[in-house]
Enzyme design. Structure first.
Site, PDB file in Angstrom:
ATOM      1  N   MET A  69      46.909  12.008 -19.875  1.00 31.02           N
ATOM      2  CA  MET A  69      45.822  11.059 -19.586  1.00 31.02           C
ATOM      3  C   MET A  69      44.984  10.800 -20.827  1.00 31.02           C
ATOM      4  SD  MET A  69      44.823  12.720 -15.932  1.00 31.02           S
ATOM      5  CE  MET A  69      44.298  14.253 -16.666  1.00 31.02           C
ATOM      6  N   ASP A  70      45.546  10.050 -21.762  1.00 30.73           N
ATOM      7  CA  ASP A  70      44.910   9.830 -23.058  1.00 30.73           C
ATOM      8  C   ASP A  70      44.097   8.542 -23.061  1.00 30.73           C
ATOM      9  OD1 ASP A  70      46.301   9.874 -26.465  1.00 30.73           O
ATOM     10  OD2 ASP A  70      44.298  10.233 -25.672  1.00 30.73           O
ATOM     11  N   GLY A  71      42.885   8.594 -23.639  1.00 27.54           N
ATOM     12  CA  GLY A  71      42.115   7.364 -23.815  1.00 27.54           C
ATOM     13  C   GLY A  71      40.794   7.310 -23.084  1.00 27.54           C
TER      14      GLY A  71
END
Lengths: 274, 312
Positions: free
Chosen positions: A25-27
């Site tokens: 879950m990047d960003g």
């Protein structure tokens, strides 16, 4: 899920549906910056996006979902940021255990994967409580990687295997069944046969609670795995949409599943060979 | 202004005359010659590095706008850290096409990458280790020097061959190694194994090796096919498509993109400007490669366009 999305889900189900999808879950922080929100707000939006994605997955028939919630490397961030993230994680674990949460609606059993001893006591206890509270659920599985890295997981598995072999050896020794080299099998020709095999290691991996993932989705367009499920991703489709995690939606999941279905026979063949 | 003819004559008088006429019949030959000329320019630039630096410095000071733009493009396009260690995952069936593998490695060597790790799950490339390493060994260097009459600076390529058994099986062997080293003396060690100990164990059983900066996947899907987990932690993974449709342009693009991303990472974390000290000879060399790639890939389009012009 609304009518349109459940119809799409029915159409997709005609082909092979992945058994296990993992998410990096990047960003979240970039999302908060982009929208001029406070630091923690990105993670909160991320949590909402996660709940939606999990619902879509379970509705589609994906039984296992794994998420990379907090890496051991993340402990190196600013202490205030680590503290606030841990606070949010604690809050959300409590939410998940509640009666009316998505977890009970979909019969989800929760596992926490990682070196939980690195977590603070309240978070560790909350994680253990969640695992106990959902142990009766059997429809789906949610594995939350907390204080996790693949290298730590591999080291832990090696450590456990060595400890297990030593215990086996000691037990034989105490029964008087062996010579000094009882720890190592097959000594007929004076050659030492290795006794730890890949199967033993896989038994002791944190992620052994689920089969290998079929798809790993990492948002924000980053192309690294960042020490996530490296052992388990040998025949796994890697999908890296350029959107930030809180912006992820059903269509990205559909795209990933379609890509998986297109490559299904190739990936299945590779899994058989390995 | 330098014309192709004068450049060619400047470089050597021993080649046949270049007819740079826009005639479709000899266009193929002309563009091939252009590519050869660019290759030679690249060799000259590498040889006369200092002179090139002075030329580019002069260009920046001169009032000539075109040259100044070229100089700026040079700096902007190539303020790069090179890819130190490149890995390539190739689908085992496609890896049987050794000619394609040779071509790909030649491109990689031309770009300037020095170390390459070749992986395919079934070990097809490992079985063909000899012909591949022979092709890219320094034995060929002296041959080329003899042909040209002077020593051409040829980049050496260090190759490593890896297959599926160097992944999980290797970790199991390393586990046995660690067991023998720390447990089999009869006492159970209390402390946990560390990453350096694991790395040492993998090295001891012959499956050590650095973590690649960039991993290119040549196959039908974006899947690393079991590349050793211990060496994949922070590696950038790029899917290039099947080996049969590989292109020089996409290879350069992937490497360029990697270096730009890492340039941004370095400069944003250090808070410095984009212009940092670079090796101008390498910069000019890479521009030549880009120009060569441009001509190589556009050849058909240019030919068609000129044919259309001629018929009007």
């Amino acid at each position: 899920m609304d009518e349109d999305s459940s119809s799409i889900s029915r159409v997709l189900s005609v082909g092979p549906v992945p058994d296990h999808i993992a998410f990096i879950m990047d960003g979240n922080r970039r999302y908060a910056k982009k929208r001029n929100l406070l630091d923690g707000a990105g993670h909160r939006s991320g949590y909402l996006a996660l709940m939606n994605m999990l619902k879509y997955c379970y509705e589609l028939g994906v039984k296992y979902a794994t998420i990379y919630a907090f890496s051991i490397d993340n402990f190196r961030r600013r202490p205030e940021e680590v503290q606030s993230t841990m606070q949010l994680i604690l809050e959300k674990i409590e939410d998940l255990i509640k009666e009316e949460s998505m977890v009970n609606q979909y019969g989800v059993r929760i596992y926490f994967l990682g070196s939980l001893k690195l977590l603070s006591k309240p978070v560790r206890l909350a994680a253990e409580r969640a695992m106990v509270a959902t142990s009766g659920n059997s429809k789906s599985v949610l594995s939350i990687c907390l204080a996790y890295t693949s290298s730590d997981e591999i080291l832990h598995a090696v450590q456990e295997c060595c400890g297990e072999k030593w215990d086996e050896g000691s037990a034989l020794e105490s029964k008087g069944a062996g010579n000094g080299l009882v720890f190592l099998k097959g000594n007929e020709n004076g050659k030492i046969k290795p006794s730890i095999v890949v199967k033993d290691l896989e038994k002791h991996m944190y992620a052994a609670v689920a089969p290998d993932p079929d798809i790993i989705i990492r948002t924000s367009g980053e192309t690294r795995l960042s020490n996530f499920l490296l052992w388990q991703s040998a025949n796994c489709l890697l999908y890296a949409p350029p959107i930030l995690w809180p912006e992820i939606g059903l269509w990205h999941l559909i795209w990933a599943v379609l890509d998986f279905q297109r490559n299904f026979s190739y990936l299945k063949e590779k899994t058989k060979l390995s | 202004m330098l014309t192709m003819v004068s450049v060619r004559n400047f470089l050597s008088g021993s080649h046949s005359k270049l007819k740079f006429a826009f005639s479709p019949k000899i266009l193929d030959l002309d563009l091939l010659n252009v590519i050869m000329v660019l290759h030679q320019i690249q060799s000259v630039i590498l040889k006369y590095g200092n002179e090139t630096q002075e030329l580019l410095k002069w260009a920046s000071r001169s009032g000539n706008l075109g040259l100044r733009v070229l100089w700026l493009i040079l700096h902007f396009a190539v303020t790069i850290c090179k890819v130190r260690y490149l890995a390539m995952v190739i689908d085992s069936e496609e890896a049987q096409e050794l000619s394609k593998v040779f071509e790909l490695l030649q491109w990689v060597a031309d770009i300037g990458v020095k170390s390459v790790c070749l992986y395919d799950p079934e070990g097809v490339l490992k079985k063909n280790k000899e012909p591949i390493t022979q092709r890219f060994s320094s034995a060929n260097l002296s041959e080329e020097a003899a042909v040209n009459g002077r020593l051409v600076t040829r980049r050496n390529l260090t190759l490593e061959f890896v297959s599926f058994e160097d992944g999980k099986e290797a970790v199991a062997k390393a586990a046995n190694y660690l067991f023998v080293k720390h447990y089999a003396n009869g006492t159970k060690e209390k402390s946990d194994f560390t990453e350096p100990q694991m790395a040492e164990a993998l090295g001891a059983i012959g499956s050590g090796g650095a973590e690649p900066d960039l991993l290119l996947i040549y196959g039908p899907t974006r899947c690393h096919l079991g590349f050793p987990a211990w060496r994949l932690r922070y590696t950038e993974i790029v899917h290039m498509g099947p080996l049969k449709s590989m292109s020089y342009g996409s290879l350069v693009k992937a490497i360029f993109k990697y270096t730009m991303v890492h340039q941004n990472y370095v400069t944003s974390s250090c808070g410095t400007s984009m212009m940092r000290k670079i090796d101008l000879t390498d910069a000019a060399s890479i521009v030549c490669i880009l120009l060569r790639m441009f001509f190589f890939d556009c050849r058909t389009k240019v030919k068609r366009y000129l044919l259309a012009c001629m018929s009007n």
